[in-house]
Design an enzyme around this catalytic site. Structure first.
Site, PDB file in Angstrom:
ATOM      1  N   ARG A   1     -16.325  30.725  15.918  1.00 15.02           N
ATOM      2  CA  ARG A   1     -16.898  29.506  16.503  1.00 15.02           C
ATOM      3  C   ARG A   1     -18.322  29.316  15.990  1.00 15.02           C
ATOM      4  NH1 ARG A   1     -15.583  29.363  22.905  1.00 15.02           N
ATOM      5  NH2 ARG A   1     -17.788  28.836  22.960  1.00 15.02           N
TER       6      ARG A   1
ATOM      7  N   ARG B   1     -15.586  37.639  18.038  1.00 11.01           N
ATOM      8  CA  ARG B   1     -14.534  36.713  18.509  1.00 11.01           C
ATOM      9  C   ARG B   1     -13.976  35.881  17.348  1.00 11.01           C
ATOM     10  NH1 ARG B   1     -15.375  32.758  23.504  1.00 11.01           N
ATOM     11  NH2 ARG B   1     -17.273  32.175  22.393  1.00 11.01           N
TER      12      ARG B   1
HETATM   13  P1  AP5 Z   1     -13.667  34.840  26.172  1.00 15.22           P
HETATM   14  O1  AP5 Z   1     -12.545  35.060  27.113  1.00 15.22           O
HETATM   15  O2  AP5 Z   1     -13.483  33.868  25.056  1.00 15.22           O
HETATM   16  O3  AP5 Z   1     -15.023  34.560  26.989  1.00 15.22           O
HETATM   17  P2  AP5 Z   1     -15.533  33.245  27.710  1.00 15.22           P
HETATM   18  O4  AP5 Z   1     -16.257  33.659  28.940  1.00 15.22           O
HETATM   19  O5  AP5 Z   1     -14.428  32.258  27.855  1.00 15.22           O
HETATM   20  O6  AP5 Z   1     -16.573  32.790  26.588  1.00 15.22           O
HETATM   21  P3  AP5 Z   1     -17.036  31.360  26.067  1.00 15.22           P
HETATM   22  O7  AP5 Z   1     -18.016  31.663  24.950  1.00 15.22           O
HETATM   23  O8  AP5 Z   1     -15.876  30.497  25.704  1.00 15.22           O
HETATM   24  O9  AP5 Z   1     -17.780  30.835  27.294  1.00 15.22           O
HETATM   25  P4  AP5 Z   1     -18.820  29.700  27.357  1.00 15.22           P
HETATM   26  O10 AP5 Z   1     -18.850  29.429  28.797  1.00 15.22           O
HETATM   27  O11 AP5 Z   1     -20.127  29.959  26.711  1.00 15.22           O
HETATM   28  O12 AP5 Z   1     -18.194  28.624  26.370  1.00 15.22           O
HETATM   29  P5  AP5 Z   1     -17.457  27.239  26.634  1.00 15.22           P
HETATM   30  O13 AP5 Z   1     -16.373  27.146  25.659  1.00 15.22           O
HETATM   31  O14 AP5 Z   1     -17.195  27.015  28.067  1.00 15.22           O
HETATM   32  O15 AP5 Z   1     -14.047  36.286  25.539  1.00 15.22           O
HETATM   33  C1  AP5 Z   1     -15.057  36.392  24.565  1.00 15.22           C
HETATM   34  C2  AP5 Z   1     -14.628  37.452  23.536  1.00 15.22           C
HETATM   35  O16 AP5 Z   1     -14.593  38.728  24.170  1.00 15.22           O
HETATM   36  C3  AP5 Z   1     -13.213  37.227  22.952  1.00 15.22           C
HETATM   37  O17 AP5 Z   1     -13.205  37.652  21.612  1.00 15.22           O
HETATM   38  C4  AP5 Z   1     -12.313  38.142  23.817  1.00 15.22           C
HETATM   39  O18 AP5 Z   1     -11.164  38.560  23.097  1.00 15.22           O
HETATM   40  C5  AP5 Z   1     -13.263  39.279  24.152  1.00 15.22           C
HETATM   41  N1  AP5 Z   1     -13.060  39.844  25.473  1.00 15.22           N
HETATM   42  C6  AP5 Z   1     -12.694  39.184  26.623  1.00 15.22           C
HETATM   43  N2  AP5 Z   1     -12.630  40.039  27.656  1.00 15.22           N
HETATM   44  C7  AP5 Z   1     -12.996  41.276  27.140  1.00 15.22           C
HETATM   45  C8  AP5 Z   1     -13.127  42.576  27.747  1.00 15.22           C
HETATM   46  N3  AP5 Z   1     -12.914  42.791  29.060  1.00 15.22           N
HETATM   47  N4  AP5 Z   1     -13.526  43.608  26.952  1.00 15.22           N
HETATM   48  C9  AP5 Z   1     -13.768  43.398  25.610  1.00 15.22           C
HETATM   49  N5  AP5 Z   1     -13.639  42.203  24.995  1.00 15.22           N
HETATM   50  C10 AP5 Z   1     -13.267  41.154  25.765  1.00 15.22           C
HETATM   51  O19 AP5 Z   1     -18.651  26.216  26.244  1.00 15.22           O
HETATM   52  C11 AP5 Z   1     -19.089  26.067  24.911  1.00 15.22           C
HETATM   53  C12 AP5 Z   1     -20.156  24.979  24.870  1.00 15.22           C
HETATM   54  O20 AP5 Z   1     -19.582  23.732  25.313  1.00 15.22           O
HETATM   55  C13 AP5 Z   1     -21.363  25.193  25.800  1.00 15.22           C
HETATM   56  O21 AP5 Z   1     -22.368  25.975  25.207  1.00 15.22           O
HETATM   57  C14 AP5 Z   1     -21.812  23.740  26.042  1.00 15.22           C
HETATM   58  O22 AP5 Z   1     -22.525  23.246  24.933  1.00 15.22           O
HETATM   59  C15 AP5 Z   1     -20.493  22.995  26.125  1.00 15.22           C
HETATM   60  N6  AP5 Z   1     -19.964  22.912  27.505  1.00 15.22           N
HETATM   61  C16 AP5 Z   1     -18.774  23.447  27.942  1.00 15.22           C
HETATM   62  N7  AP5 Z   1     -18.601  23.178  29.243  1.00 15.22           N
HETATM   63  C17 AP5 Z   1     -19.693  22.492  29.654  1.00 15.22           C
HETATM   64  C18 AP5 Z   1     -20.110  21.964  30.906  1.00 15.22           C
HETATM   65  N8  AP5 Z   1     -19.348  22.118  32.012  1.00 15.22           N
HETATM   66  N9  AP5 Z   1     -21.295  21.326  30.964  1.00 15.22           N
HETATM   67  C19 AP5 Z   1     -22.067  21.145  29.862  1.00 15.22           C
HETATM   68  N10 AP5 Z   1     -21.731  21.633  28.645  1.00 15.22           N
HETATM   69  C20 AP5 Z   1     -20.561  22.305  28.541  1.00 15.22           C
END
Ligand code: AP5
Length: 215
Positions: free
Chosen positions: A160, A127
């Protein structure tokens, strides 16, 4: 329409949520993006949150709930929300239920994107993320037109900090322990929960999501 997009890190929530939000004029409320904005701006909240994010741990509920409350009560009511990466604990789910009730809104469904762990580790290793506009790319499946540059704003593409393999594996453990139980919480609350196979192409998954929305 108010929908929760659920699933492990890297399941494609951001990718699918952005497509749905654009097509249906909904607001994608991503707590991860809100936190990364705060980190980029160097606010106190951002500095504190970064410690948790880099370790693959959840940011405390009260911080997240403060951010969500601010977005949902800022005076510009969205026609609908795609919740991406929120709620992640049952305490967050309870708080969202209260807030929605106060805003006279109702959640329509929870959609869970299922992807196996090894595909997730590979996806997140590839990513790339735009440090200016938060657009998401992938060196294997969705590369930018010019290497290292965002197609949309020309910003620098970076990996990231939490996409290192050891941190991804910790995020998967945290997902299973603290976040996966939220799905059962919604099932018990009587909300429709739909599982979608996220191990397929972006287009195939999007078609399934569109079919669910039409239903
Ligand atoms: P992408 O679409 O970016 O996936 P995603 O599910 O959005 O992944 P994230 O890593 O952003 O999810 P997350 O929930 O861990 O992170 P968040 O930012 O919420 O796709 C991933 C990759 O795959 C990309 O390169 C894309 O191009 C590719 N891709 C997509 N679809 C594909 C397909 N079908 N086939 C092939 N490739 C594909 O959270 C980050 C951190 O923030 C957490 O760890 C935590 O510390 C904090 N945080 C965020 N929200 C909270 C909360 N509500 N409570 C507490 N802590 C929180």
């Amino acid at each position: 329409m108010d929908v929760i997009l659920f699933g492990p890190p890297g399941a494609g929530k951001g990718t699918q949520g952005a497509l749905l939000a654009e097509r249906h004029r909904l607001l994608r409320l991503s707590t991860g993006d809100l936190l990364r904005d705060a980190v980029r701006e160097g606010t106190q909240l951002g500095r504190e949150a970064k410690r948790y994010m880099d370790a693959g741990e959840l940011v405390p509920d009260e911080v997240i709930l403060g951010l969500v409350h601010e977005v949902m009560t800022n005076g510009t009511a969205a026609s609908g929300y795609i919740f991406d990466g929120f709620p992640r604990t049952t305490a967050q789910a309870e708080a969202l239920t209260d807030l929605m009730r106060r805003l006279h809104r109702t959640l329509d469904a929870v959609v869970v994107l299922d992807v196996d762990d090894e595909s997730i580790v590979k996806r997140l290793a590839g990513r790339l993320w735009c440090s200016q506009c938060s657009a998401v790319y992938n060196v294997y499946t969705n590369p930018p037109a010019v290497p290292g540059k965002c197609d949309i704003c020309g910003g620098a593409l970076v990996q990231r900090d939490d996409d290192r393999e050891d941190t991804v594996r910790r995020r998967l453990e945290v997902y299973r322990a603290q976040t996966a139980p939220v799905v059962a919480w919604y099932r018990n609350a009587g909300l429709p929960v739909h599982n979608v196979d996220g191990n397929r192409s972006v287009d195939a998954i999007q078609n399934d999501l569109e079919a669910l929305i039409r239903k």
